[in-house]
Design a protein around this motif. Sequence first.
Motif, mmCIF file in Angstrom:
data_model
loop_
_atom_site.group_PDB
_atom_site.id
_atom_site.type_symbol
_atom_site.label_atom_id
_atom_site.label_comp_id
_atom_site.label_asym_id
_atom_site.label_seq_id
_atom_site.Cartn_x
_atom_site.Cartn_y
_atom_site.Cartn_z
ATOM 1 N N PRO A 8 0.797 -1.231 0.000
ATOM 2 C CA PRO A 8 0.000 0.000 0.000
ATOM 3 C C PRO A 8 0.833 1.287 0.000
ATOM 4 C CG PRO A 8 -0.998 -1.612 1.465
ATOM 5 C CD PRO A 8 0.313 -2.198 1.018
ATOM 6 N N PRO A 9 1.928 1.413 0.785
ATOM 7 C CA PRO A 9 2.700 2.667 0.741
ATOM 8 C C PRO A 9 3.265 2.964 -0.637
ATOM 9 C CG PRO A 9 3.303 1.390 2.669
ATOM 10 C CD PRO A 9 2.458 0.501 1.821
ATOM 11 N N TYR A 10 3.754 1.947 -1.339
ATOM 12 C CA TYR A 10 4.321 2.174 -2.668
ATOM 13 C C TYR A 10 3.232 2.590 -3.655
ATOM 14 C CZ TYR A 10 6.905 1.526 -6.975
ATOM 15 O OH TYR A 10 7.492 1.739 -8.205
ATOM 16 N N VAL A 11 2.077 1.924 -3.597
ATOM 17 C CA VAL A 11 0.993 2.278 -4.506
ATOM 18 C C VAL A 11 0.490 3.690 -4.225
ATOM 19 C CG1 VAL A 11 -1.306 1.639 -5.327
ATOM 20 C CG2 VAL A 11 0.322 -0.131 -4.718
ATOM 21 N N VAL A 33 -2.227 -6.357 -3.708
ATOM 22 C CA VAL A 33 -1.852 -5.417 -2.649
ATOM 23 C C VAL A 33 -2.247 -6.025 -1.306
ATOM 24 C CG1 VAL A 33 -2.006 -3.033 -1.847
ATOM 25 C CG2 VAL A 33 -2.383 -3.551 -4.267
ATOM 26 N N PRO A 34 -1.339 -6.669 -0.591
ATOM 27 C CA PRO A 34 -1.676 -7.291 0.693
ATOM 28 C C PRO A 34 -2.043 -6.245 1.744
ATOM 29 C CG PRO A 34 0.381 -8.174 -0.196
ATOM 30 C CD PRO A 34 0.050 -6.958 -1.002
ATOM 31 N N VAL A 35 -3.131 -6.507 2.472
ATOM 32 C CA VAL A 35 -3.520 -5.635 3.579
ATOM 33 C C VAL A 35 -3.146 -6.270 4.920
ATOM 34 C CG1 VAL A 35 -5.861 -6.543 3.716
ATOM 35 C CG2 VAL A 35 -5.385 -4.250 4.559
ATOM 36 N N GLN A 36 -3.203 -7.591 5.030
ATOM 37 C CA GLN A 36 -2.830 -8.399 6.201
ATOM 38 C C GLN A 36 -3.803 -8.280 7.365
ATOM 39 O OE1 GLN A 36 -0.967 -10.399 5.193
ATOM 40 N NE2 GLN A 36 0.807 -9.630 4.116
ATOM 41 N N SER A 37 -4.342 -7.098 7.614
ATOM 42 C CA SER A 37 -5.299 -6.935 8.719
ATOM 43 C C SER A 37 -6.141 -5.691 8.461
ATOM 44 C CB SER A 37 -4.573 -6.802 10.062
ATOM 45 O OG SER A 37 -5.501 -6.532 11.115
ATOM 46 N N GLY A 38 -7.373 -5.702 8.976
ATOM 47 C CA GLY A 38 -8.235 -4.534 8.860
ATOM 48 C C GLY A 38 -8.224 -3.675 10.097
ATOM 49 N N THR A 54 -2.185 2.518 6.979
ATOM 50 C CA THR A 54 -3.380 2.305 7.783
ATOM 51 C C THR A 54 -4.458 1.621 6.943
ATOM 52 O OG1 THR A 54 -4.359 4.434 7.157
ATOM 53 C CG2 THR A 54 -2.876 4.413 9.072
ATOM 54 N N ARG A 55 -5.511 1.264 7.592
ATOM 55 C CA ARG A 55 -6.654 0.690 6.879
ATOM 56 C C ARG A 55 -7.203 1.682 5.867
ATOM 57 N NH1 ARG A 55 -12.090 -2.172 9.189
ATOM 58 N NH2 ARG A 55 -13.521 -1.467 7.564
ATOM 59 N N ALA A 56 -7.278 2.964 6.257
ATOM 60 C CA ALA A 56 -7.790 3.995 5.350
ATOM 61 C C ALA A 56 -6.908 4.122 4.112
ATOM 62 C CB ALA A 56 -7.880 5.332 6.073
ATOM 63 N N ASP A 57 -5.601 3.960 4.274
ATOM 64 C CA ASP A 57 -4.697 4.002 3.114
ATOM 65 C C ASP A 57 -5.041 2.881 2.135
ATOM 66 O OD1 ASP A 57 -3.319 6.159 4.171
ATOM 67 O OD2 ASP A 57 -1.821 4.900 5.159
ATOM 68 N N PHE A 58 -5.252 1.696 2.650
ATOM 69 C CA PHE A 58 -5.586 0.560 1.784
ATOM 70 C C PHE A 58 -6.914 0.792 1.080
ATOM 71 C CE2 PHE A 58 -7.682 -3.552 1.138
ATOM 72 C CZ PHE A 58 -6.752 -4.174 0.315
ATOM 73 N N VAL A 61 -6.424 3.023 -1.842
ATOM 74 C CA VAL A 61 -5.794 2.316 -2.954
ATOM 75 C C VAL A 61 -6.841 1.515 -3.734
ATOM 76 C CG1 VAL A 61 -4.239 0.421 -3.529
ATOM 77 C CG2 VAL A 61 -3.491 2.194 -1.938
ATOM 78 N N VAL A 62 -7.668 0.771 -3.022
ATOM 79 C CA VAL A 62 -8.663 -0.085 -3.683
ATOM 80 C C VAL A 62 -9.652 0.753 -4.470
ATOM 81 C CG1 VAL A 62 -10.540 -1.731 -3.312
ATOM 82 C CG2 VAL A 62 -8.416 -1.952 -2.013
ATOM 83 N N ARG A 63 -10.192 1.783 -3.856
ATOM 84 C CA ARG A 63 -11.224 2.578 -4.529
ATOM 85 C C ARG A 63 -10.650 3.353 -5.712
ATOM 86 N NH1 ARG A 63 -13.270 3.495 0.993
ATOM 87 N NH2 ARG A 63 -15.212 2.318 1.200
ATOM 88 N N THR A 64 -9.433 3.830 -5.581
ATOM 89 C CA THR A 64 -8.827 4.574 -6.686
ATOM 90 C C THR A 64 -8.537 3.663 -7.870
ATOM 91 O OG1 THR A 64 -7.803 6.128 -5.123
ATOM 92 C CG2 THR A 64 -6.916 6.069 -7.363
ATOM 93 N N LEU A 65 -7.956 2.492 -7.604
ATOM 94 C CA LEU A 65 -7.641 1.579 -8.692
ATOM 95 C C LEU A 65 -8.903 1.032 -9.350
ATOM 96 C CD1 LEU A 65 -4.588 -0.424 -7.292
ATOM 97 C CD2 LEU A 65 -4.609 1.620 -8.730
ATOM 98 N N ARG A 66 -9.942 0.863 -8.565
ATOM 99 C CA ARG A 66 -11.213 0.394 -9.127
ATOM 100 C C ARG A 66 -11.968 1.499 -9.861
ATOM 101 N NH1 ARG A 66 -13.940 -3.312 -4.313
ATOM 102 N NH2 ARG A 66 -12.846 -5.274 -4.784
#
Length: 369
Positions: A8-11, A33-38, A54-58, A61-66
Amino acid sequence: LRLGMTTPPYVLAHLEAVAAFLRHPNVFALAHVPVQSGSDAVLLGRDRMDREYTRADFETVVRTLRGVAEGSSSDDDHHQSSYPEDAAALAAMPTIMTDVICGFPGETEADFDQTIELVDSLELATCNVSQFYARPGTPAARMRPRVPTGVVKARSRRLTRLLDAMHPYAALSGATLRCHARDELADGAARLVAHTKNYVKVLVAFDRRLVGAHFDATVTAVHRWHVDAEVQRVVLEADADRRPALAAALERLDHVLVTQRRRPRRDGEQSSCRDASSTTTTTTTVPHAASPPQVATKPERRLESQEETAATAAEEAQKRPWLVVLGMTLGVLGVVLATSGVAFLSASLCGLSFDDLHGALVGPILLAR
């Protein structure tokens, strides 16, 4: 091309560039993009995962890429599907693959509830579930408190049930998809594995000429982990003469097919896929389709090897019972010799004579007789 696993940080640092990269026509729209935990407590704790996101960062990433606008999915309406009901929109939406670790040291039930809620709200249908393992030499191996093994397994089963209940490809039923096939086989080589732009797994009837080709296929059945389809037309034929990598892949494939064709198929033997419904038979409309050779998948070959090994051992034991008797005799003799050696060593250390030791060992035996 396919984007490899990232973090997530790199993305986040290259979010727009990654999104544009996934839209390129020659790139699969798939991001791992592994999150590992919510739970932020598990992600950020210095005595936990100590991650840099953080969870918000992940979620960003998901919403932007989608291509989904921020705030389009609220906590009050998180049961609304993240997948479009329109087949064309679903086929164009990038697939986000992720990883989750169940039972990381210090993870509470509330922490894991947040992981469940994250996977459910974003409908992360392509998720690798793993149970925490204390690999020696790692910081996590020294972390406390450990989550009991039974709890870890229960959490893993709970997340797996959630994933199995998802239906990410429901809107694709009857749709015609552009697919690309490589040299991956399924159902004992009866079918060829292809993928769409966003990496949906598509199974079509085997035809060697489809390997390395682009073609349109109409979905005939939708399953949890893949769809079945019939080929309608080849859009870009595979040209092995101009593509050395394809020529090498076809050579490897031919070797596998020839090798597996020699293997006799057992009566009643069936191939297996991840779900039982995936054994549905499909046909292709490509003219003069090659008859698929009967080969075994890796799970079949592994199971058969184990069964054959056990059967061979049983047959040998029946043919040569004296080997079993000899083995048992040698085992008992080894125990006796080892015990005698320990006894003589102990006697010598205690200053006992051979006669004393002989009487101590043989006397009770004679008395018992």
